[in-house]
Design a protein around this motif. Structure first.
Motif, PDB file in Angstrom:
ATOM      1  N   CYS A   1      -5.727   1.116  -8.804  1.00 57.49           N
ATOM      2  CA  CYS A   1      -5.958   0.238  -7.592  1.00 57.49           C
ATOM      3  C   CYS A   1      -7.153  -0.470  -7.672  1.00 57.49           C
ATOM      4  O   CYS A   1      -8.304  -0.046  -7.894  1.00 57.49           O
ATOM      5  N   GLU A   2      -6.884  -1.856  -7.463  1.00 61.98           N
ATOM      6  CA  GLU A   2      -8.211  -2.892  -7.575  1.00 61.98           C
ATOM      7  C   GLU A   2      -9.314  -2.505  -6.176  1.00 61.98           C
ATOM      8  O   GLU A   2     -10.436  -2.673  -6.247  1.00 61.98           O
ATOM      9  N   ASN A   3      -8.516  -2.131  -5.025  1.00 67.50           N
ATOM     10  CA  ASN A   3      -9.383  -1.950  -3.876  1.00 67.50           C
ATOM     11  C   ASN A   3      -9.046  -0.787  -3.187  1.00 67.50           C
ATOM     12  O   ASN A   3      -8.381  -0.638  -2.038  1.00 67.50           O
ATOM     13  N   PRO A   4      -9.198   0.557  -3.789  1.00 67.32           N
ATOM     14  CA  PRO A   4      -8.644   1.657  -3.135  1.00 67.32           C
ATOM     15  C   PRO A   4      -9.345   1.853  -1.785  1.00 67.32           C
ATOM     16  O   PRO A   4     -10.427   1.655  -1.370  1.00 67.32           O
ATOM     17  N   ILE A   5      -8.716   2.599  -0.862  1.00 68.42           N
ATOM     18  CA  ILE A   5      -9.018   2.731   0.475  1.00 68.42           C
ATOM     19  C   ILE A   5      -9.204   4.234   0.666  1.00 68.42           C
ATOM     20  O   ILE A   5      -8.369   4.897   0.652  1.00 68.42           O
ATOM     21  N   GLU A   6     -10.396   4.812   0.829  1.00 69.30           N
ATOM     22  CA  GLU A   6     -10.711   6.281   0.743  1.00 69.30           C
ATOM     23  C   GLU A   6      -9.988   7.214  -0.095  1.00 69.30           C
ATOM     24  O   GLU A   6      -9.312   8.041   0.198  1.00 69.30           O
ATOM     25  N   GLY A   7      -9.875   6.512  -1.369  1.00 65.39           N
ATOM     26  CA  GLY A   7      -9.243   7.518  -2.474  1.00 65.39           C
ATOM     27  C   GLY A   7      -7.667   7.143  -2.691  1.00 65.39           C
ATOM     28  O   GLY A   7      -7.111   7.956  -3.348  1.00 65.39           O
ATOM     29  N   SER A   8      -7.193   6.336  -1.548  1.00 63.31           N
ATOM     30  CA  SER A   8      -5.709   5.915  -1.685  1.00 63.31           C
ATOM     31  C   SER A   8      -5.429   4.775  -1.982  1.00 63.31           C
ATOM     32  O   SER A   8      -6.308   3.671  -1.757  1.00 63.31           O
ATOM     33  N   PRO A   9      -4.383   4.448  -2.581  1.00 66.92           N
ATOM     34  CA  PRO A   9      -3.960   2.942  -2.963  1.00 66.92           C
ATOM     35  C   PRO A   9      -3.924   1.853  -1.878  1.00 66.92           C
ATOM     36  O   PRO A   9      -3.433   2.339  -0.571  1.00 66.92           O
ATOM     37  N   CYS A  10      -4.173   0.758  -1.988  1.00 68.72           N
ATOM     38  CA  CYS A  10      -4.221  -0.280  -1.115  1.00 68.72           C
ATOM     39  C   CYS A  10      -2.799  -0.730  -0.931  1.00 68.72           C
ATOM     40  O   CYS A  10      -2.294  -1.370   0.521  1.00 68.72           O
ATOM     41  N   ASN A  11      -2.057  -0.726  -1.985  1.00 66.74           N
ATOM     42  CA  ASN A  11      -0.730  -1.320  -1.824  1.00 66.74           C
ATOM     43  C   ASN A  11      -0.501  -2.699  -1.726  1.00 66.74           C
ATOM     44  O   ASN A  11       0.520  -3.264  -1.634  1.00 66.74           O
ATOM     45  N   GLU A  12      -1.647  -3.460  -1.830  1.00 66.74           N
ATOM     46  CA  GLU A  12      -1.557  -4.971  -1.707  1.00 66.74           C
ATOM     47  C   GLU A  12      -2.170  -5.703  -3.057  1.00 66.74           C
ATOM     48  O   GLU A  12      -1.791  -6.833  -3.100  1.00 66.74           O
ATOM     49  N   CYS A  13      -2.923  -4.945  -3.774  1.00 67.94           N
ATOM     50  CA  CYS A  13      -3.423  -5.708  -5.008  1.00 67.94           C
ATOM     51  C   CYS A  13      -2.589  -5.913  -6.029  1.00 67.94           C
ATOM     52  O   CYS A  13      -1.254  -5.420  -5.873  1.00 67.94           O
ATOM     53  N   SER A  14      -2.535  -6.615  -7.220  1.00 63.99           N
ATOM     54  CA  SER A  14      -1.507  -7.010  -8.204  1.00 63.99           C
ATOM     55  C   SER A  14      -1.038  -5.619  -8.804  1.00 63.99           C
ATOM     56  O   SER A  14       0.260  -5.496  -9.078  1.00 63.99           O
ATOM     57  N   MET A  15      -1.878  -4.852  -9.240  1.00 67.23           N
ATOM     58  CA  MET A  15      -1.716  -3.425  -9.672  1.00 67.23           C
ATOM     59  C   MET A  15      -0.669  -2.527  -8.632  1.00 67.23           C
ATOM     60  O   MET A  15       0.429  -1.972  -9.553  1.00 67.23           O
ATOM     61  N   CYS A  16      -1.120  -2.497  -7.732  1.00 66.18           N
ATOM     62  CA  CYS A  16      -0.335  -1.647  -6.724  1.00 66.18           C
ATOM     63  C   CYS A  16       1.119  -2.163  -6.526  1.00 66.18           C
ATOM     64  O   CYS A  16       2.124  -1.454  -6.491  1.00 66.18           O
ATOM     65  N   LYS A  17       1.277  -3.440  -6.475  1.00 64.97           N
ATOM     66  CA  LYS A  17       2.639  -4.130  -6.267  1.00 64.97           C
ATOM     67  C   LYS A  17       3.375  -4.106  -7.658  1.00 64.97           C
ATOM     68  O   LYS A  17       4.564  -3.902  -7.613  1.00 64.97           O
ATOM     69  N   ALA A  18       2.845  -4.309  -8.743  1.00 66.74           N
ATOM     70  CA  ALA A  18       3.514  -4.119  -9.884  1.00 66.74           C
ATOM     71  C   ALA A  18       3.996  -2.779 -10.189  1.00 66.74           C
ATOM     72  O   ALA A  18       5.109  -2.356 -10.663  1.00 66.74           O
ATOM     73  N   ILE A  19       3.205  -1.807  -9.791  1.00 68.17           N
ATOM     74  CA  ILE A  19       3.647  -0.260 -10.079  1.00 68.17           C
ATOM     75  C   ILE A  19       4.914  -0.153  -9.041  1.00 68.17           C
ATOM     76  O   ILE A  19       5.840   0.591  -9.334  1.00 68.17           O
ATOM     77  N   ASN A  20       4.602  -0.433  -7.730  1.00 65.98           N
ATOM     78  CA  ASN A  20       5.733  -0.293  -6.802  1.00 65.98           C
ATOM     79  C   ASN A  20       6.964  -0.854  -7.110  1.00 65.98           C
ATOM     80  O   ASN A  20       8.118  -0.357  -6.858  1.00 65.98           O
ATOM     81  N   SER A  21       7.046  -1.922  -7.758  1.00 67.59           N
ATOM     82  CA  SER A  21       8.191  -2.598  -8.257  1.00 67.59           C
ATOM     83  C   SER A  21       8.414  -2.335  -9.699  1.00 67.59           C
ATOM     84  O   SER A  21       9.646  -2.723 -10.286  1.00 67.59           O
ATOM     85  N   GLN A  22       7.855  -1.002 -10.158  1.00 58.27           N
ATOM     86  CA  GLN A  22       8.114  -0.631 -11.465  1.00 58.27           C
ATOM     87  C   GLN A  22       8.147  -1.578 -12.631  1.00 58.27           C
ATOM     88  O   GLN A  22       8.886  -1.494 -13.562  1.00 58.27           O
ATOM     89  N   ASN A  23       7.188  -2.452 -12.605  1.00 54.64           N
ATOM     90  CA  ASN A  23       6.922  -3.538 -13.527  1.00 54.64           C
ATOM     91  C   ASN A  23       5.799  -3.230 -14.244  1.00 54.64           C
ATOM     92  O   ASN A  23       5.373  -3.980 -15.170  1.00 54.64           O
ATOM     93  N   SER A  24       5.159  -2.215 -13.915  1.00 57.69           N
ATOM     94  CA  SER A  24       3.834  -2.041 -14.572  1.00 57.69           C
ATOM     95  C   SER A  24       3.871  -0.976 -16.027  1.00 57.69           C
ATOM     96  O   SER A  24       4.619  -0.097 -15.983  1.00 57.69           O
ATOM     97  N   MET A  25       3.370  -1.608 -16.953  1.00 63.48           N
ATOM     98  CA  MET A  25       2.872  -1.217 -18.329  1.00 63.48           C
ATOM     99  C   MET A  25       2.165   0.154 -18.120  1.00 63.48           C
ATOM    100  O   MET A  25       2.065   0.991 -19.317  1.00 63.48           O
ATOM    101  N   ASN A  26       1.604   0.352 -16.964  1.00 64.76           N
ATOM    102  CA  ASN A  26       0.433   1.390 -17.107  1.00 64.76           C
ATOM    103  C   ASN A  26       0.804   2.674 -16.752  1.00 64.76           C
ATOM    104  O   ASN A  26       0.378   3.724 -16.996  1.00 64.76           O
ATOM    105  N   VAL A  27       2.024   2.844 -16.026  1.00 63.88           N
ATOM    106  CA  VAL A  27       2.730   3.845 -15.666  1.00 63.88           C
ATOM    107  C   VAL A  27       3.965   4.171 -16.273  1.00 63.88           C
ATOM    108  O   VAL A  27       4.991   3.246 -16.136  1.00 63.88           O
TER     109      VAL A  27
END
Length: 527
Positions: free
Chosen positions: A64-90
């Motif tokens: 996550c580009e902007n973690p909030i207290e150790g939890s993902p923000c779900n707003e940045c491009s990385m979080c959105k990509a992982i949520n939509s299962q389009n990230s090559m990182n996971v």
């Protein structure tokens, strides 16, 4: 748009949404906040407790580009990509279908390339215990020293199948079964969001039926909501959908069993089958009901242990006064054995009816706890006064009213135990010292400390009070030597088991001393 199942629709997307695993969530959040993230994690626990969910949240949090207290923000491009299962990182891998050496070698080849976006490449290997031995060996070196940008998260429901070499390279996190209260609270939240009205009793039954798995609870709720779409979800509705039985039926069945009314019991089972109740679930639920009765009998604070309503607890306490602890233990044993058999049986009804008849007629069995149950019945009859044959009574009748006599009960006890013990075991008990003297080495002094007893399956048991003696005798070669010695002496082979009597239980009747019983009744055998 296609319907999305509740467990997928409401899957947590951040650590704050995870229920019942606070000990794991807190640790992982602190690791992320302090930048002390490990390179390999092992998530183990029963199904539906959040292993894969937390693995995905952790994969987002570390990228996550902007973690909030150790939890993902779900707003940045990385979080959105992982949520939509389009990230090559996971990269998620199902080890149940990708369990070969070649599959692991593909992973090893891929980890050499750093991520093009984000900080970490996260490999989530689900059901990792399904990997072959060769695949585990291929994974070892990479798992121990992966590149700095790689994190492995292994998830399993059977941690005992994971090699020690893998365990030692991972941070292990044990997921707990989720409590009924937490599951019920979560179900109420989702019902409110879905705008579905439900009774508290219905929600708690679903939570209980889930057996600690929140995902199972959501699947059961989904099933009930679909069947009664647009209606209020009541307790009776849930019972109908799940094929379960109301506790009032269990209370009635128990009363019939105590009174020995076999016909009424069979008719009740017939009624349940006609109503479409699932017999496997009936066996599980009735065993649970008996367990609750046992807790009421043996605990001073049963209301703190048993998760039932106050009115049902009152009824449970009333029923508990009509049955002994020994009888309950016997009932639970029979139904626990039945639960294992009925899963794969083609004639479930027959097995259930046989078990019910056994409960009503303890004389059908020849093991120790059934004898105790029969003695309890005889004692109860003696307390109330019974008509018995009496040779010394004058008059036209051959019966006389007698008061309870302790000596009569004890004589019945000895006679019943004599019937329960097979002739082979009796011969072993009578010839025990001769059998021991014929053995070699240090087995002799160990066996002289053993008490001869009988198990529920009419098997000879050697009972020890010292763990050292028990562990020494309970070796394959020593058991073989003892059984051979028995066969040499009595001409028949008798299987034996070894048990340890826990400290403080010496005065209980869990392991009756056969040598004392046969000595008392002066049984003689022909050689």
């Amino acid at each position: 748009m296609a319907y999305t199942a509740l467990y997928r629709k409401f899957r947590p997307t951040e650590f704050g949404d995870v229920k019942g695993q606070d000990h794991i969530v807190t640790t992982l959040k602190n690791q992320i906040k302090s930048d002390r993230v490990g390179h390999a994690y092992l998530f183990c626990g029963t199904r539906g407790t959040g292993k894969t969910t937390i693995a995905k949240i952790l994969a987002k949090a570390v990228n996550c580009e902007n973690p909030i207290e150790g939890s993902p923000c779900n707003e940045c491009s990385m979080c959105k990509a992982i949520n939509s299962q389009n990230s090559m990182n996971v990269i998620e891998i199902d080890a149940a279908s990708n369990n070969g050496v070649d599959n692991i070698r593909d992973i090893i080849d891929e980890v050499q390339y750093s991520p093009t976006q984000g900080r970490y490449k996260v490999y989530i290997i689900d059901e990792v215990h399904m990997l072959s031995a060769g695949a585990f060996n291929a994974l070892l070196k990479t798992l121990e020293e992966p590149p700095s940008y790689v994190i492995f998260i292994l998830a399993t429901t059977e941690v005992h199948k994971i090699p020690v070499t893998i365990l030692s390279r991972c941070q292990r996190y044990d997921f707990k079964r989720i409590t009924i209260d937490i599951i019920a609270e979560r179900l109420h939240e989702l019902l409110e969001k879905e705008q579905v009205e439900a009774e508290e009793k219905a929600v708690r039954y679903i939570a209980k039926a889930a057996d600690g798995a929140l995902r199972d609870a959501l699947s059961l709720l989904d099933q009930c909501m679909a069947f009664y779409f647009g209606e209020k979800l009541t307790y009776d509705n849930v019972l109908n959908v799940l094929g379960a039985v109301d506790t009032q039926v269990f209370s009635t069945l128990l009363r019939y069993i105590i009174e020995g009314k076999v016909t009424d019991c069979i008719e009740l089972i017939e009624k349940l089958i006609i109503e479409g109740r699932e017999l496997g679930q009936f066996v599980v639920d009735f065993t649970w009901y008996l367990r609750n009765l046992l807790l009421v009998k043996t605990s001073d604070a049963a209301e703190d242990i048993i998760d039932i309503s106050s009115e049902n607890l009152v009824e449970l306490k009333e029923n508990a006064t009509n049955i002994s602890v020994d009888a309950l233990m016997r009932y639970i044993r029979i139904f626990s054995e039945l639960a294992n058999q009925v899963k794969y049986a083609s004639q479930k009804r027959v097995l259930v009816e046989i078990a019910i008849i056994k409960l009503c007629k303890p004389q059908m069995e020849r093991n120790y706890d059934s004898i105790v149950d029969r003695l309890n019945q005889i004692e109860e009859q003696l307390k109330n006064g019974v008509q018995i044959a009496a040779s010394g009574v004058t008059g036209s009748n051959n019966a006389a009213y007698v008061e309870p006599v302790a000596e009569e009960v004890s004589s019945v006890s000895v006679a019943e135990l004599e019937k329960a013990v097979s002739e082979d075991i009796k011969q072993v008990v009578q010839n025990w010292r001769a059998i021991v003297s014929g053995l070699q080495g240090s087995l002799k002094p160990m066996l002289l400390n053993a008490k001869l007893s009988i198990g529920a399956d009419n098997q000879l048991i050697l009972v020890f009070t010292e763990a050292v003696d028990k562990d020494y005798v309970d070796k394959e070669e020593h058991i073989e030597a003892i059984e051979t010695g028995i066969a040499t002496k009595i001409g028949k082979r008798v299987a034996i088991r070894v048990k340890l009597m826990e400290a403080g239980n010496e005065k209980t009747n869990e392991f009756p001393d056969l040598s004392k019983i046969f000595k008392d009744i002066d049984i003689e055998y022909e050689n």
